[in-house]
Structure formats: C-alpha cells, structure tokens
Scaffold this motif. Structure first.
Motif, PDB file in Angstrom:
ATOM      1  N   VAL A  37      -3.602  -3.095  37.138  1.00  0.00           N
ATOM      2  CA  VAL A  37      -3.040  -3.698  38.479  1.00  0.00           C
ATOM      3  C   VAL A  37      -4.227  -2.888  39.977  1.00  0.00           C
ATOM      4  N   VAL A  38      -5.000  -4.365  40.222  1.00  0.00           N
ATOM      5  CA  VAL A  38      -5.277  -3.547  41.234  1.00  0.00           C
ATOM      6  C   VAL A  38      -5.583  -4.863  42.521  1.00  0.00           C
ATOM      7  N   TYR A  39      -4.940  -4.427  44.129  1.00  0.00           N
ATOM      8  CA  TYR A  39      -4.983  -5.208  44.643  1.00  0.00           C
ATOM      9  C   TYR A  39      -5.702  -5.198  46.135  1.00  0.00           C
ATOM     10  N   GLU A  40      -6.093  -5.699  46.649  1.00  0.00           N
ATOM     11  CA  GLU A  40      -6.856  -5.493  47.680  1.00  0.00           C
ATOM     12  C   GLU A  40      -6.494  -6.641  48.900  1.00  0.00           C
ATOM     13  N   ARG A  46      -3.088   1.400  43.644  1.00  0.00           N
ATOM     14  CA  ARG A  46      -3.635   0.485  42.097  1.00  0.00           C
ATOM     15  C   ARG A  46      -2.360   0.627  40.984  1.00  0.00           C
ATOM     16  N   LEU A  47      -1.476   0.026  39.562  1.00  0.00           N
ATOM     17  CA  LEU A  47      -1.179   0.373  39.342  1.00  0.00           C
ATOM     18  C   LEU A  47      -1.843   0.498  38.233  1.00  0.00           C
ATOM     19  N   VAL A  64       4.252  -9.623  38.483  1.00  0.00           N
ATOM     20  CA  VAL A  64       3.636  -9.208  38.227  1.00  0.00           C
ATOM     21  C   VAL A  64       4.635  -8.049  37.696  1.00  0.00           C
ATOM     22  N   HIS A  65       6.117  -8.241  36.851  1.00  0.00           N
ATOM     23  CA  HIS A  65       7.053  -7.372  36.475  1.00  0.00           C
ATOM     24  C   HIS A  65       6.611  -6.102  35.820  1.00  0.00           C
ATOM     25  N   GLU A 105      -6.091  -8.150  41.132  1.00  0.00           N
ATOM     26  CA  GLU A 105      -7.196  -8.033  39.757  1.00  0.00           C
ATOM     27  C   GLU A 105      -5.739  -7.824  38.448  1.00  0.00           C
ATOM     28  N   VAL A 106      -5.606  -7.998  37.397  1.00  0.00           N
ATOM     29  CA  VAL A 106      -4.493  -7.833  36.530  1.00  0.00           C
ATOM     30  C   VAL A 106      -5.798  -7.527  35.322  1.00  0.00           C
ATOM     31  N   THR A 107      -5.930  -6.171  34.611  1.00  0.00           N
ATOM     32  CA  THR A 107      -7.061  -6.272  33.905  1.00  0.00           C
ATOM     33  C   THR A 107      -5.527  -6.267  32.543  1.00  0.00           C
ATOM     34  N   ILE A 108      -6.429  -6.467  31.701  1.00  0.00           N
ATOM     35  CA  ILE A 108      -4.685  -6.880  30.046  1.00  0.00           C
ATOM     36  C   ILE A 108      -5.498  -6.393  29.393  1.00  0.00           C
TER      37      ILE A 108
END
Length: 263
Positions: A37-40, A46-47, A64-65, A105-108
């Motif tokens: 996960v990336v947040y801006e 960044r996770l 997102v848990h 943004e969640v990259t799966i």
C-alpha cells in the motif's frame, strides 16, 4: 434483497474481473489478499507487501486491515474516483479524494478470496446511550425519575470506600444513597451500594438511611441479595433518558453540573 457473489483463490485475471465488477456496481467488497500500500496526501506512507483484508464500501470508503488488530492500517473516508487496473503480475487498486487530494494505491499480487454484496440497506436509527456519569447527572436534575419527593443534596459524595453517585433526602426526611448502573446490575453492584450505605451510616450514626440501586435491569440473585439487605431497586429506561437528555440539550434548558452544585 441483497445478493452475494464470491470467488476463492482466483488467478489475477479472474480476481481483477471480480473486483472491478464489484466497484462498478458499487457493491460492498471484501478482499483477502497479499498486497502493498502507498498513500500520498496530507502525509505520505508506504506499507510493504503482506496479507491484508481490503474493504470497499458502496459510498467509497476504503479500509485496509492487517490480520490482527481492530484499526485499519490505511484508509480513505470516501473516494471521488476508484479505479482498478490489470498489470502484468498484479492488480492496482486506486482510491482518489479531491479535497483534500489524497491517493491510496493498493497493489495486489495474490487474491485469496473476494466477496461482493449488492443491495445492502441499513436505515435504522443509531442511539448512543449515556454513560453512567451522564445518567447520574440527568437523575440529579430529575430525581423524580428515581422517586417522587427526592431532593438531591450531593453528587459524587466521598465515602470511606469510594464515591456514591448521589445522596438525597426523601419526602420523609431520610437520607438516600443512590448508586447508578448503565447495564444490568449484578451482585457486585449490590455489594457496592451496601458498602456506601454502611459508610454513610458510620459517618452519620443518628441518621435514617436508605439505599437505592438504579439500573435498566437487575439479575435475580442480585435482587434477592438487595432485598435481604434492606435495599431497594429502581428501574431506569436508559434509552428514554438519552432522548430526554438530548431534547434538553437542544432546548438549552439543562443546568450544568457546576450550576447544580451551586444551588
């Protein structure tokens, strides 16, 4: 009636089709997946990749848990735009807010399962009941709810073993120690009231003292003990008190606790 679809252990192509279809239909979507996960936005984070639970609600809220803990590690309270893209070895889920601008943004890389529920409806009224202090404050302003003729003389009365919620004088001039509970009263609540009554009698040996336990319900064993100790129970409707307290607040007619103490 709500309809439910699900998919288990799909490849990325099938996972993409399912997730994208749920987003387009504004379904409630729950996905267990391996992702990063990336947040801006107002900040940045960044996770790294790990197993997560992704929840997307029909109004665009995204959570997102991690597998443990009750708080989401990333979230968007709402989304203006949600997109799902199929990439070579992943699915890119993107949630965008315009004001303030925030991008999640969640990259799966792996979908374990996904559930989509369409047509959920919840229009019930939410009532957040008062806590014990607020209930006691309301009863101090309206002692007739407990018993006609009561006059409250002290809130949070210090005693040897603690603080009694209220001390009052009844219509016959007897002191009344009142303990308030917001949930079903059990044996410990009865024992607590008994201690307070005995503390008050010890400090005021010449006084006639009663004890009242005010609660929305009481267990059978607790009521039996209460009666054997010469104490009393008063039922209080917590939901009704909440509505009345809320109505008072709207009218602006309720005296503050400080004003009450000064009377």
């Amino acid at each position: 009636m709500a309809s439910v679809r699900y998919i288990v252990d799909p490849d990325l192509a099938a996972g993409y089709d399912f997730i994208n279809s749920a987003i387009v239909q504004r379904d409630l979507l729950v996905v267990a997946a391996r992702c990063s996960v990336v947040y801006e936005g107002r900040g940045a984070s960044r996770l790294g990749e790990g197993d997560r639970l992704i929840i997307v609600k029909p109004d665009g809220a995204v959570l997102v848990h991690r597998p443990t803990g009750y708080s989401p590690v990333n979230w968007q309270p709402d989304s203006h735009v949600i997109t799902v893209e199929r990439q070579d070895n992943s699915i890119l889920f993107r949630s965008v807010r315009k004001r303030p601008r925030e991008v999640l943004e969640v990259t799966i890389s792996k979908v374990y399962f996904a559930i989509a529920v369409h047509g959920l409806v919840d229009d019930a009224e939410f009532i957040e009941y008062l806590d014990e202090g607020e209930i006691a404050d309301y009863l101090a302003r309206h002692p007739e709810v407990v018993e006609e003729g009561l006059r409250i003389i002290r809130r949070e009365r210090p005693l040897e073993s603690g603080y009694a919620d209220m001390v009052a004088v009844d219509s016959e001039g007897r002191y009344v120690v009142i303990e308030v509970k917001r949930v079903t009263a059990g044996l410990e609540a009865v024992k607590q009231l008994h201690r307070y009554v005995e503390n008050f009698r010890k400090a005021n040996p010449e006084a006639k003292v009663r004890g009242i336990l005010a609660a929305p319900a009481i267990t059978k064993d607790a009521l039996s003990l209460l009666t054997s100790l010469g104490l009393e129970y008063r039922h209080i409707d917590v939901a009704k008190l909440y509505r009345e307290a809320k109505r008072e607040k709207r009218r602006g007619g309720a005296a503050s606790l400080l004003e009450f103490i000064k009377r």
